[in-house]
Structure formats: structure tokens, C-alpha cells
Design an enzyme around this catalytic site. Structure first.
Site, mmCIF file in Angstrom:
data_model
loop_
_atom_site.group_PDB
_atom_site.id
_atom_site.type_symbol
_atom_site.label_atom_id
_atom_site.label_comp_id
_atom_site.label_asym_id
_atom_site.label_seq_id
_atom_site.Cartn_x
_atom_site.Cartn_y
_atom_site.Cartn_z
ATOM 1 N N THR A 1 -0.525 38.983 59.440
ATOM 2 C CA THR A 1 -1.045 39.575 58.215
ATOM 3 C C THR A 1 -2.563 39.488 58.201
ATOM 4 O O THR A 1 -3.134 38.422 58.396
ATOM 5 C CB THR A 1 -0.452 38.857 56.988
ATOM 6 O OG1 THR A 1 0.946 39.141 56.937
ATOM 7 C CG2 THR A 1 -1.110 39.312 55.701
ATOM 8 N N HIS B 1 12.279 40.853 59.285
ATOM 9 C CA HIS B 1 11.629 39.584 58.939
ATOM 10 C C HIS B 1 12.589 38.755 58.092
ATOM 11 O O HIS B 1 12.774 39.006 56.908
ATOM 12 C CB HIS B 1 10.340 39.881 58.168
ATOM 13 C CG HIS B 1 9.398 38.714 58.087
ATOM 14 N ND1 HIS B 1 9.757 37.431 58.425
ATOM 15 C CD2 HIS B 1 8.092 38.636 57.691
ATOM 16 C CE1 HIS B 1 8.723 36.621 58.241
ATOM 17 N NE2 HIS B 1 7.705 37.333 57.801
ATOM 18 N N ASN C 1 10.115 32.445 57.264
ATOM 19 C CA ASN C 1 8.912 32.034 56.526
ATOM 20 C C ASN C 1 9.032 32.078 55.005
ATOM 21 O O ASN C 1 8.053 32.260 54.293
ATOM 22 C CB ASN C 1 7.704 32.861 56.973
ATOM 23 C CG ASN C 1 7.337 32.592 58.416
ATOM 24 O OD1 ASN C 1 7.845 31.646 59.021
ATOM 25 N ND2 ASN C 1 6.478 33.409 58.989
ATOM 26 N N TYR D 1 10.468 34.220 52.923
ATOM 27 C CA TYR D 1 10.464 35.493 52.208
ATOM 28 C C TYR D 1 11.910 35.883 51.839
ATOM 29 O O TYR D 1 12.829 35.090 51.992
ATOM 30 C CB TYR D 1 9.731 36.541 53.021
ATOM 31 C CG TYR D 1 8.273 36.170 53.228
ATOM 32 C CD1 TYR D 1 7.416 36.016 52.135
ATOM 33 C CD2 TYR D 1 7.756 35.907 54.494
ATOM 34 C CE1 TYR D 1 6.090 35.626 52.299
ATOM 35 C CE2 TYR D 1 6.425 35.516 54.668
ATOM 36 C CZ TYR D 1 5.601 35.376 53.568
ATOM 37 O OH TYR D 1 4.296 34.978 53.721
ATOM 38 N N ASN E 1 6.370 28.162 52.363
ATOM 39 C CA ASN E 1 6.682 28.856 51.105
ATOM 40 C C ASN E 1 7.804 28.170 50.321
ATOM 41 O O ASN E 1 8.621 28.824 49.672
ATOM 42 C CB ASN E 1 7.012 30.337 51.347
ATOM 43 C CG ASN E 1 5.770 31.189 51.498
ATOM 44 O OD1 ASN E 1 4.747 30.940 50.866
ATOM 45 N ND2 ASN E 1 5.847 32.199 52.359
ATOM 46 N N GLY F 1 0.148 34.330 68.434
ATOM 47 C CA GLY F 1 -0.424 34.777 67.180
ATOM 48 C C GLY F 1 -1.929 34.690 67.174
ATOM 49 O O GLY F 1 -2.627 35.625 67.585
#
Length: 365
Positions: free
Chosen positions: A27, A176, A179, A181, A236, A322
Site C-alpha cells: 500500500t 486478500h 492482516n 481485513y 489490526n 516487500g
């Protein structure tokens, strides 16, 4: 000197990759106000086209799926056109590119959502987490639990986003499911307190993910679809009481669907690799392949030596990098030839313009 297998071409489903080095989804918060990719994004991905596969940054499937300011979508014609410029540029450089489909669920703020609505989630449990909106770093908003018909609608929106990605020229799709979400929120018992067919048992909590995968398989063949999971991560504000059994079921079911790859974050997202001793990654990888899954992609803090070792020892078929790709557009060349790496500037990771985005130098012999 024999070239290490990490840098050799590799067959991934119907695609021939130039090497096994994957650019992980990152992101960068540089889409325009309509959540469309812009020319700056085209240059950024074009510069990194020597990766065996680029997984483009997480991209929301619908307006309600957005969780951070200036992240791109794949639900409007303008977004499709913006991404088409990106894929065309990567393909002209003989690269391959995949789109990661994203819905953030409860990791959002009402300011970012249509009509200041609350974020969507499997259960109305507010996350102890932050996000970025126009005011900067803020606490996430209180979410609303999804109704059954809303969940069914979301699976169709994933399918539509997949059709849009195909129209935009992406070679592959990644779901996805990591993480913290939305899909991850359904999977884990800390965030899913439902008592209907989408909650309670492991099979019920995995239902949404598998329904999404089954829908998008109708658009792309299974051998051009990957899925990203983070079994040990608490990023998260997420967790599960029995992650090994949960993810054993998940990877078995994904394997049965003969997906191109399982993208597995080993350890804590962006943190220690040994974060959760309850999770046996080797066993999860084995289960995926035993049940028909095609390839394992590993991720989390890999350097050259670790990546080469993982390939040599059959611990992975592909390795995702990454942060190293942020500062090194020619990362594969640098790794293969032992060239020094540029140092990333963390202050320019999110938002901004060219600085820390497309101005990192290529290695000069």
C-alpha cells in the site's frame, strides 16, 4: 557459474515468470481522489517489471471496502482504465502482474465511506486499531455486523471486481484473506462472534472466503488465482484461539480448489517470524499441496540468503519481497549479482508524490 533457481524462469499456472522473485502487495496511498491509479503509479510499476511477478497493491472491490485515504479501487470505469495503463506498461517490459482484491471490513473510518456509513464487519466489534483519513492517523470507527444478504452481495462484488481486473489486463488475481481485513475477520474467532452459517465452527467461519474463491474461479481459472493468509499475525487487533486447526482446514479447502498459489505470511505481519509457536507453517504448506494446491509463496523479512535457501530446500516455490522492492526497482538484478541495496526512506512509504516512490536509483555497473 550456474544461476540459482531463484533467478531462473518458472511456470506458474499458465504464466511463464522470468524468475521466482515476487513483488509483494504494498500500500502506497497515491491514487487520486476518485481512487484511480495515475501516471505516477504507471511509472512505479513499470520500473519494477523485472520481478517475476508483481502483486499490485491491495485494491478495494467496492466503495465500502476502503479503509485508508488515497488507496485505489477496481469498481469504476476510471479505475479500470487507470489500471489498464499500469498493466500495459508492465507487459511492454515483459513483466507479469497480479491484482490483490481487498475489502478492509472494520479497519476503516466513516469519513472514508459512502454517506459516512459505519464500516462492515462479521460482528459489531470495534478494532483497537488506527487508520489514515484526511485528518491523519485516527481510531477506526465502530463497525456494523453484516446481514446475510449483504454477505451474499459481497461475494458477487468480488466476482465483479475480478471481471473488472480481467478487463484491466491483469494476468492473475490474489484474494486478500490476511492482516486483519474483512475475510480474515470472518476466519478468526476473536472477530467473528456470529451464530449463523458464517460463524461458530471453523467450517462456518471459512465459508465466506471459500464462497468468494468459488465465485472468482468462474472468471479466472484456478491456476491464475492465489490467496494470501497470515495465520500467526495479530495485526489490526486480530487473533484466533486455535489457529493451526483453523488454517489447516482453510489451506486444505483452498488446495482442493487447485489454486495457483498460497501466499503465506510467516509470523507477525512486518514483525518477528517466530511470533506464534502454535502455527506450524511447514504443515500448512504441505496440506495445501497434498490436496491439490500448486505453489507456495512465502513472505516476511526475506533476504537473499533466506530466499535462496527456501527454494533449495523446497520450503517455497516463490518468494515475495516487500520493503526491498520499495527502494530497489531492480531488486532481482541486485540480489542475483550481490549488488548493494538502496536504503528505504520510511517517511515516504505512504502518500506523497515522486519522492521515495519513483526516484530510487537503478544499479549502475
Amino acid at each position: 557459474m550456474t544461476t540459482h533457481a531463484l533467478y531462473n524462469s518458472y511456470q506458474l499456472g499458465n504464466l511463464t515468470l522470468n524468475n521466482r522473485c515476487v513483488m509483494a502487495p504494498l500500500t502506497r496511498n497515491r491514487a487520486n481522489e476518485k481512487r484511480e491509479p495515475v501516471d505516477l503509479n504507471v511509472t512505479y510499476y513499470e520500473q519494477r517489471a523485472t520481478a517475476g511477478l508483481i502483486i499490485a497493491e491491495a485494491t478495494q472491490i467496492c466503495p465500502v471496502g476502503q479503509g485508508y485515504i488515497s488507496t485505489p479501487g477496481i469498481y469504476s470505469e476510471g479505475q479500470i482504465e487507470g489500471w489498464r495503463k499500469v498493466t500495459d506498461a508492465v507487459h511492454k517490459k515483459n513483466g507479469k502482474i497480479c491484482l490483490q482484491l481487498w475489502h478492509v471490513g472494520r479497519i476503516s473510518h466513516s469519513e472514508l465511506l459512502p454517506n459516512n456509513m459505519p464500516p462492515q464487519a462479521p460482528s459489531a466489534i470495534r478494532a483497537k486499531a488506527k487508520t489514515f483519513n484526511s485528518k491523519g492517523l485516527v481510531d477506526v470507527s465502530e463497525p456494523k455486523a453484516l446481514e446475510i444478504d449483504e454477505i451474499k452481495s459481497l461475494t458477487k462484488q468480488y466476482a465483479q471486481a475480478t471481471l473488472n481486473a480481467q478487463k484491466a489486463g491483469f494476468d492473475m488475481i490474489e484474494v486478500h484473506a490476511a492482516n486483519g481485513y474483512l475475510i480474515d475477520q470472518f476466519l478468526r474467532d476473536k472477530t467473528n462472534h456470529r451464530i449463523d452459517q458464517y460463524g461458530g465452527s471453523i467450517e462456518n467461519r471459512a465459508r465466506f472466503l471459500l464462497e468468494v474463491v468459488d465465485e472468482i474461479i468462474k472468471v479466472y481459472p484456478a491456476n491464475l488465482i492465489g490467496c494470501r493468509i497470515s495465520p500467526a499475525s495479530t495485526f489490526n487487533d486480530i487473533d484466533d484461539s486455535d489457529p493451526q486447526n483453523l488454517y489447516s482446514y482453510v489451506v486444505t479447502e483452498l488446495g482442493k480448489r487447485k489454486l495457483a498459489y498460497l501466499h503465506i505470511i510467516e509470523g507477525e505481519t512486518g514483525g518477528p517470524r517466530d511470533a506464534n509457536p502454535k502455527v506450524n507453517f511447514a504443515e500448512l504448506k504441505k496440506l495445501f499441496k497434498t490436496h491439490g494446491g500448486m505453489n507456495i509463496m512465502t513472505n516476511n523479512g526475506y533476504n537473499k540468503a533466506m530466499a535462496e535457501s527456501a527454494i533449495e530446500n523446497n520450503e517455497a516455490d516463490l518468494v515475495a519481497f516487500g520493503v526491498p522492492f520499495l527502494a530497489n526497482p531492480d531488486l532481482v538484478k541486485r540480489l542475483e549479482n550481490n549488488y548493494p541495496l538502496n536504503t528505504p526512506n520510511q517517511r515516504t512509504f505512504y502518500g506523497g508524490t515522486e519522492k521515495g516512490y519513483i526516484d530510487y536509483p537503478f544499479y549502475s555497473d
